[in-house]
Design an enzyme around this catalytic site. Structure first.
Site, PDB file in Angstrom:
ATOM      1  N   HIS A 127       1.622   7.113  -1.569  1.00 51.10           N
ATOM      2  CA  HIS A 127       1.866   8.321  -0.778  1.00 51.10           C
ATOM      3  C   HIS A 127       0.573   9.098  -0.659  1.00 51.10           C
ATOM      4  O   HIS A 127      -0.218   9.129  -1.606  1.00 51.10           O
ATOM      5  CB  HIS A 127       2.948   9.192  -1.442  1.00 51.10           C
ATOM      6  N   ASP A 154      11.006   5.872   0.500  1.00 45.03           N
ATOM      7  CA  ASP A 154      11.525   4.751   1.276  1.00 45.03           C
ATOM      8  C   ASP A 154      11.816   3.511   0.443  1.00 45.03           C
ATOM      9  O   ASP A 154      12.395   2.552   0.943  1.00 45.03           O
ATOM     10  CB  ASP A 154      10.514   4.370   2.372  1.00 45.03           C
TER      11      ASP A 154
HETATM   12  N1  ACO Z   1       0.358  -1.489  -1.439  1.00 47.96           N
HETATM   13  C1  ACO Z   1      -0.848  -1.954  -1.851  1.00 47.96           C
HETATM   14  N2  ACO Z   1      -1.977  -1.205  -1.866  1.00 47.96           N
HETATM   15  C2  ACO Z   1      -1.870   0.064  -1.422  1.00 47.96           C
HETATM   16  C3  ACO Z   1      -0.656   0.609  -0.978  1.00 47.96           C
HETATM   17  C4  ACO Z   1       0.496  -0.219  -1.003  1.00 47.96           C
HETATM   18  N3  ACO Z   1       1.673   0.237  -0.589  1.00 47.96           N
HETATM   19  N4  ACO Z   1      -0.844   1.898  -0.607  1.00 47.96           N
HETATM   20  C5  ACO Z   1      -2.145   2.142  -0.812  1.00 47.96           C
HETATM   21  N5  ACO Z   1      -2.771   1.038  -1.313  1.00 47.96           N
HETATM   22  C6  ACO Z   1      -4.166   0.923  -1.725  1.00 47.96           C
HETATM   23  C7  ACO Z   1      -5.112   0.797  -0.538  1.00 47.96           C
HETATM   24  O1  ACO Z   1      -5.303  -0.558  -0.183  1.00 47.96           O
HETATM   25  C8  ACO Z   1      -6.342   1.479  -1.060  1.00 47.96           C
HETATM   26  O2  ACO Z   1      -6.978   0.585  -1.930  1.00 47.96           O
HETATM   27  P1  ACO Z   1      -8.606   0.516  -2.016  1.00 47.96           P
HETATM   28  O3  ACO Z   1      -9.010   1.838  -2.620  1.00 47.96           O
HETATM   29  O4  ACO Z   1      -8.886  -0.659  -2.879  1.00 47.96           O
HETATM   30  O5  ACO Z   1      -9.078   0.344  -0.603  1.00 47.96           O
HETATM   31  C9  ACO Z   1      -5.799   2.617  -1.924  1.00 47.96           C
HETATM   32  O6  ACO Z   1      -4.505   2.166  -2.365  1.00 47.96           O
HETATM   33  C10 ACO Z   1      -5.636   3.950  -1.169  1.00 47.96           C
HETATM   34  O7  ACO Z   1      -4.811   3.698  -0.037  1.00 47.96           O
HETATM   35  P2  ACO Z   1      -4.937   4.476   1.342  1.00 47.96           P
HETATM   36  O8  ACO Z   1      -4.362   3.627   2.421  1.00 47.96           O
HETATM   37  O9  ACO Z   1      -6.355   4.972   1.514  1.00 47.96           O
HETATM   38  O10 ACO Z   1      -4.023   5.735   1.052  1.00 47.96           O
HETATM   39  P3  ACO Z   1      -3.433   6.712   2.146  1.00 47.96           P
HETATM   40  O11 ACO Z   1      -3.194   8.001   1.483  1.00 47.96           O
HETATM   41  O12 ACO Z   1      -4.285   6.693   3.373  1.00 47.96           O
HETATM   42  O13 ACO Z   1      -2.034   6.011   2.562  1.00 47.96           O
HETATM   43  C11 ACO Z   1       0.228   5.392   2.605  1.00 47.96           C
HETATM   44  C12 ACO Z   1      -0.810   6.426   2.110  1.00 47.96           C
HETATM   45  C13 ACO Z   1       0.092   5.205   4.131  1.00 47.96           C
HETATM   46  C14 ACO Z   1       1.625   5.917   2.338  1.00 47.96           C
HETATM   47  C15 ACO Z   1      -0.019   4.043   1.868  1.00 47.96           C
HETATM   48  O14 ACO Z   1       0.167   4.215   0.473  1.00 47.96           O
HETATM   49  C16 ACO Z   1       0.876   2.907   2.375  1.00 47.96           C
HETATM   50  O15 ACO Z   1       0.517   2.224   3.342  1.00 47.96           O
HETATM   51  N6  ACO Z   1       2.082   2.695   1.734  1.00 47.96           N
HETATM   52  C17 ACO Z   1       2.978   1.657   2.202  1.00 47.96           C
HETATM   53  C18 ACO Z   1       3.796   2.172   3.378  1.00 47.96           C
HETATM   54  C19 ACO Z   1       4.822   3.193   2.948  1.00 47.96           C
HETATM   55  O16 ACO Z   1       5.571   2.983   2.003  1.00 47.96           O
HETATM   56  N7  ACO Z   1       4.885   4.299   3.724  1.00 47.96           N
HETATM   57  C20 ACO Z   1       5.856   5.367   3.473  1.00 47.96           C
HETATM   58  C21 ACO Z   1       5.161   6.610   2.971  1.00 47.96           C
HETATM   59  S1  ACO Z   1       6.332   7.863   2.573  1.00 47.96           S
HETATM   60  C22 ACO Z   1       6.848   8.438   4.071  1.00 47.96           C
HETATM   61  O17 ACO Z   1       6.157   8.449   5.033  1.00 47.96           O
HETATM   62  C23 ACO Z   1       8.176   8.930   4.131  1.00 47.96           C
END
Ligand code: ACO
Length: 422
Positions: free
Chosen positions: A301, A358
């Site tokens: 998140h 989710d």
């Molecule tokens: N699975 C694996 N790795 C992940 C995940 C995940 N679900 N989420 C983040 N990471 C990793 C990234 O690859 C990144 O790694 P790195 O530092 O080695 O490059 C690090 O964690 C940071 O991730 P970002 O994408 O920069 O974080 P951001 O804050 O931009 O994204 C998000 C947040 C979009 C929710 C992300 O965690 C994600 O894609 N989650 C999966 C989709 C999801 O469940 N979305 C629902 C969110 S809640 C809602 O909207 C109601």
């Protein structure tokens, strides 16, 4: 502590005011930075940009706190109803019994769908994703109420539009589902409460336990401050576009798999793991190698960095609902093992990745008999009072049009070359 921050650029130092919210969160007001220094700020994805002052929802991502107008989400989910939370978000106060009855009556007056919405729904392709249909129907409300689209309309008109959207939502969601599945439309019933009426229109039956579960799910989704879809609603509204257009755009933003679309993606992921017979460890290792671009959907998140309080409530509720409805869902076991495996893995703990709202919501929606491609529509159903109240807050504050800056990285000026000379 100083009420100002200082920025030094070259030899000049400028003071910028610090504004403090009611929960003591502090922000440096950079609105004069460009005029005074010629510099803009740079923050891709608005990871640390406050774009508004808001009195609706407070969340503290480190402590896992979420409150609507001061009321903790745990108390609201345990004691309130969705319709009462709609009142709270729109009025910023809990209603008396008489106020709530009046509010429900105003919403129920719009339970029936306008002819324009039915006509549009009837001609849309049946293979269109329900989220695309939902945005289309929300836009179609401009055709149902063409006289009430003025951004500076009276308070009475703004309230009427809020009642119209909240009133039409249950029938729109239910009818999208029934139409796509070749089922006849079930008319709304004035004898049922908001959630009961929706379930009846959707499934043709009303069960006390299911109504209770639905109330909790919708409450947990009702608002979440300046997330992607809400910011979209606000930015559309800032151009003085009408509320129907604004929430239609917010719905499109919600659709994406990184936002509301994740609830559908989680179940698809769990189903795939089951179908191919992959273990939780194997799936986690695919996620960690990042080769296939696989993410653990429902994890991570932007703001919550210790736990998502909504996910904690949902997880407990998931067990209760499945037991009450006497449903054995094999993907629940896969979800639990995946969660345990991820939470003891350094990849996830070091990046502060925890289950979000989710991760378990899809399992509950499925238990309630709601098909997978409707999950994100259910999220939109819950988020609607949040979008409406955020739009109204923006309009009441007469906020200027939203328009971020950029740092240009393309060609500098060059002369046009005639096509025969290229
Ligand atoms: N699975 C694996 N790795 C992940 C995940 C995940 N679900 N989420 C983040 N990471 C990793 C990234 O690859 C990144 O790694 P790195 O530092 O080695 O490059 C690090 O964690 C940071 O991730 P970002 O994408 O920069 O974080 P951001 O804050 O931009 O994204 C998000 C947040 C979009 C929710 C992300 O965690 C994600 O894609 N989650 C999966 C989709 C999801 O469940 N979305 C629902 C969110 S809640 C809602 O909207 C109601």
């Amino acid at each position: 502590m100083s009420d100002f921050a200082e920025i030094k650029i070259g030899d000049s130092v400028i003071s910028l005011p610090i504004i403090v919210g009611t929960e003591d969160e502090k922000a440096i007001d950079i609105s004069v930075l460009l005029a005074k220094t010629g510099h803009t700020t740079f923050d891709v994805g608005y990871k640390n940009t406050g774009a508004t002052k808001s009195a609706i929802t407070f969340l503290d991502g480190d402590k896992g706190i979420l409150r609507y107008c001061g009321y903790p989400i745990e108390q609201l989910a345990g004691k309130s109803t969705f319709i009462e939370v709609c009142y709270l978000l729109l009025h910023r106060e809990l209603p008396t019994a008489a106020q709530l009855a009046d509010f429900e009556k105003n919403i129920a007056a719009y339970y029936e769908l306008p002819a324009e919405v039915i006509a549009v729904l009837d001609v849309l392709p049946t293979n269109m994703h329900p989220m695309g249909i939902m945005s289309t129907l929300l836009s179609t409300l401009t055709g149902a109420y063409p006289a009430d689209l003025e951004p500076n309309a009276s308070e009475e008109t703004h309230w009427k539009n809020a009642f119209r959207i909240l009133g039409h939502m249950p029938a729109m969601v239910a009818y999208i589902y029934r139409k796509q599945n070749g089922l006849a439309y079930i008319a709304p019933s004035a004898d049922l409460d908001y959630c009961g009426n929706f379930l009846n229109m959707m499934t043709g039956k009303v069960d006390k336990d299911v109504v209770e579960a639905l109330n909790v799910l919708l409450i947990l989704h009702a608002d979440h401050e300046q997330n992607c879809s809400t910011s979209t609603v606000r930015i559309i509204g800032s151009s003085q576009a009408n509320i129907f257009a604004s929430v239609s755009g917010g719905n499109q933003a919600l659709w994406g798999p990184l936002h509301g679309g994740a609830n559908q993606e989680v179940i698809e992921m769990l189903e795939e793991i089951k179908a191919v017979g992959r273990t939780a460890e194997e799936h986690i290792s695919m996620v960690k190698t990042k080769t296939a671009g696989v993410r653990l959907m429902g994890f991570g998140h932007r703001v919550y960095k210790n736990f998502d309080p909504r996910a904690q409530i949902i997880k407990k509720y998931c067990d209760v609902v499945l037991e009450k409805l006497d449903i054995q869902d094999p993907v629940l076991g896969i979800a639990k093992t995946l969660e345990e495996t991820a939470l003891s893995d350094d990849y996830f703990t070091s990046r502060k990745l925890f289950p979000n709202v989710d991760f378990y919501s899809g399992i509950i929606y499925r238990a309630l008999g709601i098909p997978m491609d409707m999950f994100t529509v259910m999220f939109a159903f819950g988020r609607m009072p949040g979008w409406i109240s955020q739009w109204r807050e923006l309009r009441a504050a007469k906020e200027p049009i939203g328009r971020p800056r950029q740092v240009y990285t393309g060609y500098t000026s060059r002369d046009y070359v005639a096509i025969e000379n290229r």
